[in-house]
Structures are given as C-alpha cells and as structure tokens.
Scaffold this motif. Structure first.
Motif, PDB file in Angstrom:
ATOM      1  N   GLN A   1       0.830  -1.207   0.000  1.00 37.80           N
ATOM      2  CA  GLN A   1       0.000   0.000   0.000  1.00 37.80           C
ATOM      3  C   GLN A   1       0.868   1.261   0.000  1.00 37.80           C
ATOM      4  O   GLN A   1       0.554   2.251  -0.653  1.00 37.80           O
ATOM      5  CB  GLN A   1      -0.943  -0.029   1.207  1.00 37.80           C
ATOM      6  CG  GLN A   1      -1.976  -1.158   1.060  1.00 37.80           C
ATOM      7  CD  GLN A   1      -2.879  -1.328   2.272  1.00 37.80           C
ATOM      8  OE1 GLN A   1      -2.845  -0.516   3.193  1.00 37.80           O
ATOM      9  NE2 GLN A   1      -3.692  -2.375   2.255  1.00 37.80           N
ATOM     10  N   SER A   2       1.970   1.215   0.708  1.00 35.99           N
ATOM     11  CA  SER A   2       2.873   2.367   0.706  1.00 35.99           C
ATOM     12  C   SER A   2       3.450   2.593  -0.692  1.00 35.99           C
ATOM     13  O   SER A   2       3.523   3.736  -1.185  1.00 35.99           O
ATOM     14  CB  SER A   2       3.988   2.141   1.728  1.00 35.99           C
ATOM     15  OG  SER A   2       5.000   3.117   1.575  1.00 35.99           O
TER      16      SER A   2
ATOM     17  N   TRP B   1       2.107   1.750  -3.481  1.00 32.74           N
ATOM     18  CA  TRP B   1       1.051   2.307  -4.338  1.00 32.74           C
ATOM     19  C   TRP B   1       0.941   3.808  -4.106  1.00 32.74           C
ATOM     20  O   TRP B   1       0.861   4.595  -5.055  1.00 32.74           O
ATOM     21  CB  TRP B   1      -0.273   1.589  -4.073  1.00 32.74           C
ATOM     22  CG  TRP B   1      -1.360   1.971  -5.035  1.00 32.74           C
ATOM     23  CD1 TRP B   1      -1.218   2.521  -6.265  1.00 32.74           C
ATOM     24  CD2 TRP B   1      -2.766   1.830  -4.825  1.00 32.74           C
ATOM     25  NE1 TRP B   1      -2.444   2.733  -6.849  1.00 32.74           N
ATOM     26  CE2 TRP B   1      -3.419   2.313  -5.986  1.00 32.74           C
ATOM     27  CE3 TRP B   1      -3.542   1.323  -3.774  1.00 32.74           C
ATOM     28  CZ2 TRP B   1      -4.808   2.319  -6.120  1.00 32.74           C
ATOM     29  CZ3 TRP B   1      -4.935   1.320  -3.918  1.00 32.74           C
ATOM     30  CH2 TRP B   1      -5.559   1.822  -5.077  1.00 32.74           C
ATOM     31  N   GLY B   2       0.941   4.183  -2.839  1.00 30.15           N
ATOM     32  CA  GLY B   2       0.884   5.604  -2.521  1.00 30.15           C
ATOM     33  C   GLY B   2       2.034   6.375  -3.163  1.00 30.15           C
ATOM     34  O   GLY B   2       1.856   7.472  -3.708  1.00 30.15           O
ATOM     35  N   LEU B   3       3.211   5.779  -3.115  1.00 34.48           N
ATOM     36  CA  LEU B   3       4.388   6.429  -3.676  1.00 34.48           C
ATOM     37  C   LEU B   3       4.196   6.791  -5.153  1.00 34.48           C
ATOM     38  O   LEU B   3       4.384   7.932  -5.570  1.00 34.48           O
ATOM     39  CB  LEU B   3       5.595   5.491  -3.550  1.00 34.48           C
ATOM     40  CG  LEU B   3       6.896   6.057  -4.106  1.00 34.48           C
ATOM     41  CD1 LEU B   3       7.575   6.922  -3.057  1.00 34.48           C
ATOM     42  CD2 LEU B   3       7.823   4.936  -4.586  1.00 34.48           C
TER      43      LEU B   3
ATOM     44  N   HIS C   1       1.359   6.405  -7.045  1.00 31.94           N
ATOM     45  CA  HIS C   1       0.118   7.116  -7.365  1.00 31.94           C
ATOM     46  C   HIS C   1       0.275   8.610  -7.135  1.00 31.94           C
ATOM     47  O   HIS C   1      -0.234   9.419  -7.902  1.00 31.94           O
ATOM     48  CB  HIS C   1      -1.045   6.595  -6.517  1.00 31.94           C
ATOM     49  CG  HIS C   1      -2.277   7.449  -6.623  1.00 31.94           C
ATOM     50  ND1 HIS C   1      -3.050   7.507  -7.759  1.00 31.94           N
ATOM     51  CD2 HIS C   1      -2.861   8.319  -5.748  1.00 31.94           C
ATOM     52  CE1 HIS C   1      -4.049   8.361  -7.571  1.00 31.94           C
ATOM     53  NE2 HIS C   1      -3.958   8.868  -6.364  1.00 31.94           N
ATOM     54  N   GLY C   2       0.968   8.960  -6.086  1.00 32.96           N
ATOM     55  CA  GLY C   2       1.109  10.372  -5.751  1.00 32.96           C
ATOM     56  C   GLY C   2       1.720  11.161  -6.882  1.00 32.96           C
ATOM     57  O   GLY C   2       1.149  12.156  -7.365  1.00 32.96           O
ATOM     58  N   ILE C   3       2.872  10.710  -7.328  1.00 29.75           N
ATOM     59  CA  ILE C   3       3.563  11.483  -8.354  1.00 29.75           C
ATOM     60  C   ILE C   3       2.798  11.447  -9.674  1.00 29.75           C
ATOM     61  O   ILE C   3       2.696  12.448 -10.393  1.00 29.75           O
ATOM     62  CB  ILE C   3       5.026  10.967  -8.516  1.00 29.75           C
ATOM     63  CG1 ILE C   3       5.891  12.055  -9.114  1.00 29.75           C
ATOM     64  CG2 ILE C   3       5.095   9.688  -9.313  1.00 29.75           C
ATOM     65  CD1 ILE C   3       6.158  13.188  -8.164  1.00 29.75           C
TER      66      ILE C   3
ATOM     67  N   HIS D   1      12.331  10.086  -7.350  1.00 37.36           N
ATOM     68  CA  HIS D   1      11.241   9.694  -6.454  1.00 37.36           C
ATOM     69  C   HIS D   1      11.372   8.215  -6.089  1.00 37.36           C
ATOM     70  O   HIS D   1      11.390   7.850  -4.905  1.00 37.36           O
ATOM     71  CB  HIS D   1       9.919   9.958  -7.182  1.00 37.36           C
ATOM     72  CG  HIS D   1       8.710   9.929  -6.310  1.00 37.36           C
ATOM     73  ND1 HIS D   1       8.508  10.779  -5.249  1.00 37.36           N
ATOM     74  CD2 HIS D   1       7.597   9.142  -6.352  1.00 37.36           C
ATOM     75  CE1 HIS D   1       7.341  10.525  -4.685  1.00 37.36           C
ATOM     76  NE2 HIS D   1       6.771   9.534  -5.331  1.00 37.36           N
TER      77      HIS D   1
ATOM     78  N   TYR E   1      12.988   6.364  -2.449  1.00 37.38           N
ATOM     79  CA  TYR E   1      12.172   5.453  -1.630  1.00 37.38           C
ATOM     80  C   TYR E   1      12.809   4.065  -1.554  1.00 37.38           C
ATOM     81  O   TYR E   1      12.912   3.461  -0.474  1.00 37.38           O
ATOM     82  CB  TYR E   1      10.767   5.366  -2.218  1.00 37.38           C
ATOM     83  CG  TYR E   1       9.806   4.555  -1.380  1.00 37.38           C
ATOM     84  CD1 TYR E   1       8.999   5.159  -0.416  1.00 37.38           C
ATOM     85  CD2 TYR E   1       9.691   3.176  -1.546  1.00 37.38           C
ATOM     86  CE1 TYR E   1       8.110   4.418   0.348  1.00 37.38           C
ATOM     87  CE2 TYR E   1       8.804   2.422  -0.786  1.00 37.38           C
ATOM     88  CZ  TYR E   1       8.014   3.056   0.158  1.00 37.38           C
ATOM     89  OH  TYR E   1       7.136   2.312   0.905  1.00 37.38           O
TER      90      TYR E   1
END
Lengths: 194, 194, 194, 194
Positions: free
Chosen positions: A152-153, A155-157, A159-161, A184, A188
């Motif tokens: 999930q983290s 995905w957040g990474l 999806h955000g950008i 990015h 991470y």
DNA sequence: GATGAATGAGATTTCATTCAT
DNA sequence: CATGAATGAAATCTCATTCAT
C-alpha cells in the motif's frame, strides 16, 4: 479488423473529453458533436452514457495490466532492485501515457456505479503482479516488513507522483518528468531495500 | 451569535455532499433539502453554486495552512528529521481529518473556474513552509539534490497516500492508517536523509 | 413639502429604468439597488410593482395636460394657425422632454392592467384640448372635414415623429430635432389649412 | 412538403403572443403550450428565445421590403404624386396587415440584442426605396428642401398613424381606417408638393 | 421608516434517452 | 448504420412578495 470505426471514434473522443472536463460535464450531445454523428447514434453502440465509461474503464484496466506485465516479463532475469524499479516506473508511465484512463481508474472513483466492480478487474491483477514482486523480495531477504503495508505504501508512492502530474499538469511548474520520477523511486527504494 | 446559522449549515452540508457524490452531481436543490431550506434561500447567502465551492476552497486553504504552520511551530527546536516527519504527517493528517477539503483542493482541479486563483492562496503558503524546511535541511548538509525535485517528490509521496486513503476509503482493505503513514514516511526519509 | 424623499427617489429611478430597459425587464431588486434601499422597503411606499407604474402614469398624464394647457393658454389671443402649431409642438416637446413618461403613456400599452383606465385620465383631457382647437378652426372656416378624422390624423402626425425620436434615439442619424419638427408640422398644416 | 411544420407553427404562435402580451411576458412554456409541444422541443428548432425573435424580425424585414418594392414597381409609370402616395400607403398597409411584425420592427426596439443589426437589413433597403422616390421628386422640381429632413418627416407621418392603429387598436374609437389613412397622406402631400 | 431572512412560482435551458423511419 | 423529432426530468437561477423584527 473487428469493431466498428464509429465505436472506436466514440471511445477516443469520449476519453479525451472526460479527461479535460470531467465525466459529469460531458453530455452525449457533446460526444456526438465531436464524433460527427447524431446523439441517437451513440445509443446504437452503447447502452447509455455509463456504458461508455465502463468500456473505457475496461480498456484502461487491460492496457494497465499489459504495462505491468510487460515490465515484469522484460526484466525477469535482472537484479531485484532493477526489476522492482522498472515495474514501478511502468506504473507511472502507464499513467502519463494514458492520462484519460489513469484519471478514470485511479483519481476519480466510480464505484457508486453498480456495474463498476473492481475485485474482478484487470486492475487487481496489475496490483497482484506488484505484490508478487514484493513477495519475491521478501523471500530473498531484500525487503522486510508487512507485505500489505509495503504494497500500500508503494502504491501511494507511485500514485502520488502520477496523479499530481496529471491533475496539475498545467498549473504547476514541474521539473523534468523522468528525472523527477527516477529520483522519487530511487529515494524510496534506497530506504526500503537492504 | 452573529453570523448566519444558515450559511454555516449550507457550508457544512455542501462540503459533505461534494465529497460523497462530486461537485457536479450535487444540485442546489439537494443542498437546500439537506439544510432544510428553499433552494432560493441559498442564493441569499451565496451568489451561485460556484461561490459555495469557492468559500469551501478558501476555508480549506486556511485550515491547511494552520495544520502545516502548527506542525512547524511546535517542533521548531527538535532534530531536523523529526521536524520534517511531523510536517509531512501533518499534511497527511490534514487530508484525513478534512477529507472534503482535501478532495476539493488537491484531488479535483477547479482551476478552470476563473475565480480560483492558486498562486495567492494559503495553499501556496503551506507549500512554501515545506520548501523552507527542505532548504534548512540542505543548509545543514542533511539533504542533497535539487530543491525543486525534492519538494515535488515529497509532495508526491504524501499526496499519494493521502489521496488513496480518501478516494478509495470504502473500496479497499487498508491496513492501520497511522502505521501505514509512519512506514511510508519513514521509509522515504531513510532514503532521503544522510 | 409633502411626500417622502424615498418615494420620489423610487419614482425617479424607476422611470429611468423603465425607459432604458423596459418595464418587464426591471425587477424590484434593481430599483431598490439604484435607490439604495432594500427591496422590502419599496413595498412600504407602493403596493407592488404595478403600483409604481400606475403612479408614474398618473404623474405623466398630469404633466402632459399641463404642457398642452399652457400652450393653449399662452397663445389664446394669437392667430389660429400659430395657436395650433404651438399646441402640436408642445405635444412633441412634452414627449422629448419626458421620454420616460411618453413611452409609458403612448408607446407601450398597459391597458391590460385592470387599474389602467384611460377614459377618465388627464390624457383624455389633453386630447380634448386639441380637439377643441380643431373645432374652433372649423367654426372659423379655416379647417374642413370630419373632426374625428382630423384629430386622429393630427395625433398620428405628432405621435409619429415623437415616438421615432424616442425609440430610435440612438440608432438613427437624426437631423436637427427642432428643424425637423417645424418642417413636419408646417408641411402638414400647409395642407390642412386654407 | 419539406421544412418542419412545427417550426412554422412556433413562428406563427410566437408572433401572435409577442404582439398581444409583449416579448418579455411570453415564456417558452407558453409558446410550447400554444403550439402543442414540449418546451424542450422548441430548442430543436431555435437556439433560444432570442433566436425566435430574430427569425421573426428577419421575416418581417423581408415582407416589409416586398411591400414597398411592389408598390414602387406597380406604379412606376404613373404620376409622381400617385407613386409617392402609393408607396406611403403600402408602408401603412404593411403595418396593419402584419401588426406582429410591425410592432417588433418599429415600435419596440431590440437593438440592445447584439445580434440585431439594422444597417444591413431589408428594413434599411425599404427605407432607401422611399428615399430614392423623394430624390426623384426633387430632381423633377416637385419637392423642395433637405432630403434627410423630408425623409424623416415622412417616416414620422406614416409611422405615427400606423403605430397608433396597432398599439391602441382596442382602446380607441377609430374612424374608418382607409379614409383616415387617405386623409392623412393627402393632407401632408398637399403641403409637401408643389 | 426600514431591513434581513425566507419562499413559491416560474424563467430559460440542458440532459439522457426513446421512437418511428 | 443512421437520423430527426420529440420528451420528462431536472439543472441553475430570478422574480415579486411576505413576515418577523
């Protein structure tokens, strides 16, 4: 080739319009005008407006899956870090190369439409490919932690950008896209991987 | 005591409705019904539907700024890593505790409305506070790289997790929110900081 | 002086607005805004919108009558032709100097409003003054024909030039007003009188 | 056979309603009710309410031109006084036989509508035909004076009687229309012509 | 003498959709 | 494969007007 020409045209114009102005702002008439046919004619090809969206979503899911699948297949034999990075980048690239789809699939949420079912979609299959990759990393001892949290983290990474670059593409002074994405993901992964 | 009760009610109901169903799907009639007044009466308090949105956005920007400001003020004297982490977390918390605002401000894009001007908004001020923090880290030698790239990447980091938790709050089995956010930010910062 | 200040202001602003944009296009709110008071306040001074119009009409009739009366009184002793010409010119001048009234009284027709009654109005008295003049001319043998026909034709003569100058005041290149009116009346009278 | 029946019906009903109650008082719903169709359907045939008016005006201008043109053509070879009289009478007859058009064209003023352009219209062509006639009279030595003054005065002459007969058709006891018009024109021409 | 809050009715207009052809 | 004619429902918004204060 299969599929009528008009149907493809409708899909093409509708997806552009949906991205630019939003699904709700686009009327059947506007689509018909762009396509150059009568509004009635749209109903020969699609049951209704929602149906156009559903077809778009399905196509989007399918293209999405192929992006992820291809990234994984092509880098199967490479080092894990590279494999993972390529998979993540292919997610972002899917979004940037298919902004219309990405917006409909991941930025908007159409689950209030009964016929939009996510669990069974190719979208979920795409996720699972990424999750499998993490699983592989954990088995190799390269990644540690709860696999759900990590997925999930991640995905957040990405999806955000991706979503920012799409949603605010015209209203923000972005640095070079590919450098940004590389930085990015690299930053991470530096923290995630051993 | 002064300040119309109805106006606040309108804002409250409208923001909830906008989040749940989307700005375009909400009619003045629906808002009026929820508030318990006549549609006409809405026009006593707001020029038009767009005006309601604008007021919401302004309030959202203001609340956003206070979240970031507070996080920075409260941790002024602490170690840089902690300060930065708290600032990032306060961004995410703003979103999760003000889903309606966050959606309108960062997930949707209303810049096609003439009257929505971002440059001068409290939103930009919030960004600048974060950017200043990065600047500080660079001066201390704790962060290296292009400040624009870093800022934009950081925004992507926290926007991603925030927006996913809001947009798919009901359609995804999320792990514990705070653990997820902690892991998300920690992992990235491990890669970013010396 | 009698009459509240606000009431006079309302009348003044309303008559200007009615001329410029038409009775139907003017809302109570627009009048109130111009006057600088609340819409509700208008209802303290007038029963309703129609009532404002009625008061305007009555005032207009009264002013109209005074124009005609004065022209006749002032030229009582002069030659008939001059007397008649002055009366006709005073009709036109009333219109040009009171465009708002003239439009409401003679160009628009508000007789579908129950409360607008013409027979009893000062307007009719004004007509009768003109008719009496014709009568005098016939008795003196200077005018021949049916008195009704002559009166109605004369009304048409002066109404035509007056209403055109008002209605198309901005969209037509008019020659000098007074020369035009003089020529207009003189030419006709040359044909009418012995 | 071709050409929608509904469109003509809309025009017919709308022009009657506009004359009787005024353009602003007539709603699309009222027109639709008279025509016997749904309000929505009006928008299939006209862009909006203003568009109905514009079509009416154009038709009116065209009919107007044909009246004047015909009068001039038919009396080309006759004596000047008769030719002029017939032209003037045909103006009045146009109005009386097409009250709806005349009111929209000459009594109301719609020039605040951007799309109403007069200079280029058939209305102007009609005027020019009359002006040419005066010119001819001047060249023959039958008319003397400033051609602009004469034209404008003549317009006032015939507009006056026409507009009164239309505006106050029900609220005034008119003498026989044709005798009135004959007297009106004859009297003036007696003064104008040598 | 004045106002702020409120409303029912109705305005123009657009929507997704259907039906007959 | 396609269209023109049509519609019921609903959208945003303005209107004249009233009521409590």
């Amino acid at each position: 080739m299969k599929g009528s020409n008009t149907k493809d045209q409708i899909i093409a114009e509708a997806s552009k319009l949906f991205l630019d102005e939003g699904y709700e702002m686009i009327s059947m008439r506007k689509i018909a005008t762009k396509v150059g046919c009568s509004p009635t004619n749209l109903y020969r090809h699609f049951q209704n407006k929602e149906d156009i969206l559903l077809v778009l979503l399905e196509r989007g899911y399918s293209v999405f899956l192929s992006y992820i699948q291809q990234a994984i297949d092509q880098n199967k034999e490479l080092e894990f870090r590279i494999k993972l990075k390529q998979a993540l980048k292919s997610y972002v690239n899917f979004g940037l190369e298919n902004k219309e789809y990405y917006q409909l699939m991941f930025i908007r949420n159409f689950e209030h439409f009964d016929r939009v079912v996510i669990g069974e979609s190719d979208r979920m299959k795409g996720f699972n490919l990424l999750a499998n990759l993490i699983q592989e990393g954990m088995e190799k001892g390269l990644v540690k932690g709860d696999i759900e949290v990590i997925s999930q983290s991640l995905w957040g990474l990405i999806h955000g950008i991706t979503s920012l670059l799409i949603t605010f593409k015209n209203s923000f002074h972005w640095t070079n896209e590919q450098s940004l994405i590389d930085f990015h993901v690299d930053t991470y992964l530096k923290g995630l991987l051993k």
